[in-house]
Design a protein around this motif. Structure first.
Motif, PDB file in Angstrom:
ATOM      1  N   GLY A 188      41.041  28.031  39.573  1.00  0.00           N
ATOM      2  CA  GLY A 188      42.351  27.416  39.383  1.00  0.00           C
ATOM      3  C   GLY A 188      43.480  28.033  40.175  1.00  0.00           C
ATOM      4  N   MET A 189      43.177  28.877  41.171  1.00  0.00           N
ATOM      5  CA  MET A 189      44.234  29.495  41.968  1.00  0.00           C
ATOM      6  C   MET A 189      44.762  28.511  43.016  1.00  0.00           C
ATOM      7  N   LYS A 190      46.061  28.472  43.172  1.00  0.00           N
ATOM      8  CA  LYS A 190      46.679  27.633  44.199  1.00  0.00           C
ATOM      9  C   LYS A 190      46.440  28.258  45.564  1.00  0.00           C
ATOM     10  N   ARG A 191      46.295  27.402  46.571  1.00  0.00           N
ATOM     11  CA  ARG A 191      46.041  27.888  47.929  1.00  0.00           C
ATOM     12  C   ARG A 191      47.353  28.229  48.616  1.00  0.00           C
ATOM     13  N   HIS A 192      47.287  29.148  49.588  1.00  0.00           N
ATOM     14  CA  HIS A 192      48.430  29.419  50.455  1.00  0.00           C
ATOM     15  C   HIS A 192      48.646  28.233  51.395  1.00  0.00           C
ATOM     16  N   ASP A 193      49.795  28.222  52.056  1.00  0.00           N
ATOM     17  CA  ASP A 193      50.060  27.162  53.019  1.00  0.00           C
ATOM     18  C   ASP A 193      49.547  27.532  54.412  1.00  0.00           C
ATOM     19  N   TYR A 194      48.838  28.647  54.522  1.00  0.00           N
ATOM     20  CA  TYR A 194      48.167  28.994  55.780  1.00  0.00           C
ATOM     21  C   TYR A 194      46.673  29.130  55.503  1.00  0.00           C
ATOM     22  N   TYR A 195      45.893  29.388  56.556  1.00  0.00           N
ATOM     23  CA  TYR A 195      44.438  29.446  56.441  1.00  0.00           C
ATOM     24  C   TYR A 195      44.009  30.498  55.415  1.00  0.00           C
ATOM     25  N   GLU A 196      42.786  30.316  54.900  1.00  0.00           N
ATOM     26  CA  GLU A 196      42.272  31.230  53.880  1.00  0.00           C
ATOM     27  C   GLU A 196      42.175  32.647  54.428  1.00  0.00           C
ATOM     28  N   CYS A 197      42.664  33.594  53.635  1.00  0.00           N
ATOM     29  CA  CYS A 197      42.672  34.994  54.038  1.00  0.00           C
ATOM     30  C   CYS A 197      42.161  35.881  52.914  1.00  0.00           C
ATOM     31  N   VAL A 198      41.716  37.072  53.294  1.00  0.00           N
ATOM     32  CA  VAL A 198      41.726  38.185  52.358  1.00  0.00           C
ATOM     33  C   VAL A 198      43.180  38.619  52.290  1.00  0.00           C
ATOM     34  N   ASN A 199      43.836  38.342  51.176  1.00  0.00           N
ATOM     35  CA  ASN A 199      45.266  38.614  51.037  1.00  0.00           C
ATOM     36  C   ASN A 199      45.449  40.014  50.464  1.00  0.00           C
ATOM     37  N   PHE A 200      45.882  40.933  51.323  1.00  0.00           N
ATOM     38  CA  PHE A 200      45.994  42.351  50.963  1.00  0.00           C
ATOM     39  C   PHE A 200      47.454  42.692  50.715  1.00  0.00           C
ATOM     40  N   ASN A 201      47.716  43.288  49.548  1.00  0.00           N
ATOM     41  CA  ASN A 201      49.072  43.674  49.169  1.00  0.00           C
ATOM     42  C   ASN A 201      49.105  45.171  48.892  1.00  0.00           C
ATOM     43  N   LEU A 202      49.950  45.877  49.609  1.00  0.00           N
ATOM     44  CA  LEU A 202      50.127  47.325  49.426  1.00  0.00           C
ATOM     45  C   LEU A 202      51.405  47.563  48.637  1.00  0.00           C
ATOM     46  N   ILE A 203      51.266  48.203  47.472  1.00  0.00           N
ATOM     47  CA  ILE A 203      52.408  48.469  46.594  1.00  0.00           C
ATOM     48  C   ILE A 203      52.596  49.977  46.549  1.00  0.00           C
ATOM     49  N   PRO A 204      53.520  50.526  47.328  1.00  0.00           N
ATOM     50  CA  PRO A 204      53.652  51.985  47.451  1.00  0.00           C
ATOM     51  C   PRO A 204      53.799  52.666  46.094  1.00  0.00           C
ATOM     52  N   GLY A 205      53.007  53.710  45.909  1.00  0.00           N
ATOM     53  CA  GLY A 205      53.056  54.487  44.684  1.00  0.00           C
ATOM     54  C   GLY A 205      52.337  53.865  43.511  1.00  0.00           C
ATOM     55  N   VAL A 206      51.939  52.599  43.626  1.00  0.00           N
ATOM     56  CA  VAL A 206      51.293  51.876  42.526  1.00  0.00           C
ATOM     57  C   VAL A 206      49.822  51.613  42.834  1.00  0.00           C
ATOM     58  N   GLY A 207      49.556  51.109  44.017  1.00  0.00           N
ATOM     59  CA  GLY A 207      48.185  50.811  44.399  1.00  0.00           C
ATOM     60  C   GLY A 207      48.112  49.615  45.308  1.00  0.00           C
ATOM     61  N   GLU A 208      47.007  48.924  45.267  1.00  0.00           N
ATOM     62  CA  GLU A 208      46.758  47.785  46.137  1.00  0.00           C
ATOM     63  C   GLU A 208      46.183  46.632  45.320  1.00  0.00           C
ATOM     64  N   TYR A 209      46.479  45.435  45.784  1.00  0.00           N
ATOM     65  CA  TYR A 209      45.885  44.239  45.199  1.00  0.00           C
ATOM     66  C   TYR A 209      45.442  43.349  46.340  1.00  0.00           C
ATOM     67  N   PHE A 210      44.179  42.927  46.320  1.00  0.00           N
ATOM     68  CA  PHE A 210      43.754  41.923  47.297  1.00  0.00           C
ATOM     69  C   PHE A 210      42.903  40.876  46.609  1.00  0.00           C
ATOM     70  N   VAL A 211      42.884  39.691  47.221  1.00  0.00           N
ATOM     71  CA  VAL A 211      42.248  38.536  46.599  1.00  0.00           C
ATOM     72  C   VAL A 211      41.699  37.624  47.688  1.00  0.00           C
ATOM     73  N   PHE A 212      40.563  36.979  47.407  1.00  0.00           N
ATOM     74  CA  PHE A 212      39.917  36.120  48.400  1.00  0.00           C
ATOM     75  C   PHE A 212      38.981  35.153  47.692  1.00  0.00           C
ATOM     76  N   PRO A 213      38.637  34.041  48.341  1.00  0.00           N
ATOM     77  CA  PRO A 213      37.717  33.068  47.742  1.00  0.00           C
ATOM     78  C   PRO A 213      36.278  33.553  47.771  1.00  0.00           C
ATOM     79  N   ALA A 214      35.468  33.011  46.861  1.00  0.00           N
ATOM     80  CA  ALA A 214      34.066  33.419  46.765  1.00  0.00           C
ATOM     81  C   ALA A 214      33.260  32.286  46.143  1.00  0.00           C
ATOM     82  N   LEU A 215      31.948  32.494  46.069  1.00  0.00           N
ATOM     83  CA  LEU A 215      31.036  31.591  45.386  1.00  0.00           C
ATOM     84  C   LEU A 215      30.422  32.340  44.218  1.00  0.00           C
TER      85      LEU A 215
END
Length: 428
Positions: A188-215
């Protein structure tokens, strides 16, 4: 291209552990006429109906190995991921991005839930003539296997038995877990308006979050598309928060709470997500470890470690299944090249050292570097990638072959040289 079959030899090999490395190598060796026994303590049904085991994203060079071994059964059904995106939030808590860019990979990557892949590969292993056994393996079982086979490979990445290999301290500079890890499989995740990515987010001092499609799994026999959320929390920080989670519903709620707090743009496309299933969650810690490649049994016979048994990386760079795949191909080539010679300890050590020095060491070094606050030259590099697409592309495609990072990641002078060269090209 299919691998040519060799029916001139019938050497016997045992593999303990039915994961990415063991099953890939086992099926490849069966195609070459080897007699292969595989021992695991979980049936295909156990795996299919069990908890998720990893995020298992695989980039194209490793996918090509699966294709060459005729082990890419889910490629047409699995969502393709075409790029890497990178974001850092503003430090003021406004919910805006201080940095964002995305770049295409030279070829797509994919993630197939191991609960789907490993049962399918077990079936393939048996279909190709392999002897698949289900039992717990300890020293006694290793002794028996080593009496019956010319080579025993220990490919199980979990459990007490892999600890018998011992930690290679000279290759394992990190001595404790550097992240609190969590996985959340959702639909049920909404898609980005650009091509599918491994979306990597760096949150200084907190950690990292990344997300990607799978089967992933669905029902008794089918599969379905999903997205895998991967949380990497700095120990003691606000993302190190999974200890009190007691149910799948609480796990999902905690996941969405983290997104809403630290990466609201990810929350907006995830707010209506549901868990794929009650087993689509995982939390834990990993200590990055390189183990010794050879185990000497009480009898004096040798067991050869491979895959996750000897190379354990933090998932922050998504290289685990890629290392396992490339390592399996390396061992496959070394076994075939050995011909009729004995698989002795010297050969084992030479084989592993060639893999480590030629490939894995650079992956380990790069992955470990991301577990620490980025130095000034890396902050500069990531920032420049916003304005210089060729730098963004170079960083993104390093995930295909992390050895390239040695050319520009670790030495500030190398980083500056890359930035200067690419900016000059852009200005020309």
């Amino acid at each position: 291209m299919h691998l040519a079959q060799n029916t001139q030899t019938r050497r016997s090999i045992a593999i303990v552990g039915a994961g990415q490395a063991g099953l890939l190598l086992g099926c490849g060796l069966l195609d070459q006429g080897y007699a292969v026994t595989m021992v695991t303590n979980r049936t295909a049904e156990d795996v299919w109906n069990g908890k998720v085991m990893s995020s298992q994203f695989i980039f194209d060079p490793a996918l090509q190995i699966e294709r060459d071994f005729r082990m890419n059964q889910w490629e047409k059904d699995c969502p393709a991921t075409d790029g890497i995106s990178f974001s850092i939030p503003m430090p003021d808590g406004s919910g805006n991005k201080a940095m964002h860019w995305h770049a295409r990979l030279t070829a797509p990557g994919q993630s197939v839930d191991q609960r789907v892949k490993m049962p399918g590969w077990m079936k393939e292993f048996v279909a190709r003539g392999g002897d698949l056994r289900f039992e717990d393996v300890g020293v006694e079982q290793l002794e028996a296997l080593s009496r019956e086979h010319e080579l025993v490979l220990l490919a199980g990445g979990k459990g007490e038995i892999v600890n018998l290999l011992g930690r290679d301290e000279s290759r394992s500079p990190i001595k404790q877990p550097m992240r609190q890890l969590a996985l959340t499989y959702v639909t049920g995740m909404k898609r980005h308006d650009y091509y599918e990515c491994v979306n990597f987010n760096l949150i200084p001092g907190v950690g990292e979050y990344f997300v990607f499609p799978a089967l992933t799994t669905h029902g008794a026999n089918g599969t379905q598309a999903c997205d895998i959320m991967v949380f990497e929390g700095v120990p003691g920080g606000p993302m190190d928060c999974w200890g009190d989670v007691r149910s799948p519903e609480q796990h999902l709620a905690k996941s969405l709470e983290i997104l809403k707090t630290f990466v609201p743009w990810e929350y907006e496309r995830s707010r209506d997500c549901q868990l794929t299933d009650a087993n689509g969650i995982l939390a834990g810690r990993i200590t990055p470890t390189v183990r010794n490649a050879v185990l000497t049994l009480p009898s004096g016979r040798k067991v050869f470690g491979m895959g996750d048994a000897v190379l354990v990386n933090d998932p922050i760079t998504g290289q685990g299944s890629n290392n396992a795949t490339k390592g399996a191909k390396h061992y496959y080539d070394a076994i075939l090249a050995r011909g009729d010679q004995a698989f002795d300890e010297a050969w084992m050590r030479q084989t592993f050292d060639a893999l480590y020095n030629g490939y894995a060491e650079k992956v380990v070094r790069w992955t470990n570097s991301l577990l620490f606050p980025p130095p000034e030259h890396i902050v500069k590099l990531l920032g420049t990638a916003q304005q210089v697409p060729s730098i963004a592309s170079r960083i993104a495609n390093g995930f295909n072959d992390p050895r390239d990072y040695a050319n520009f990641w670790f030495d500030p002078a190398d980083t500056d040289r890359l930035i200067d060269t690419e900016m000059q090209k852009l200005a020309a």
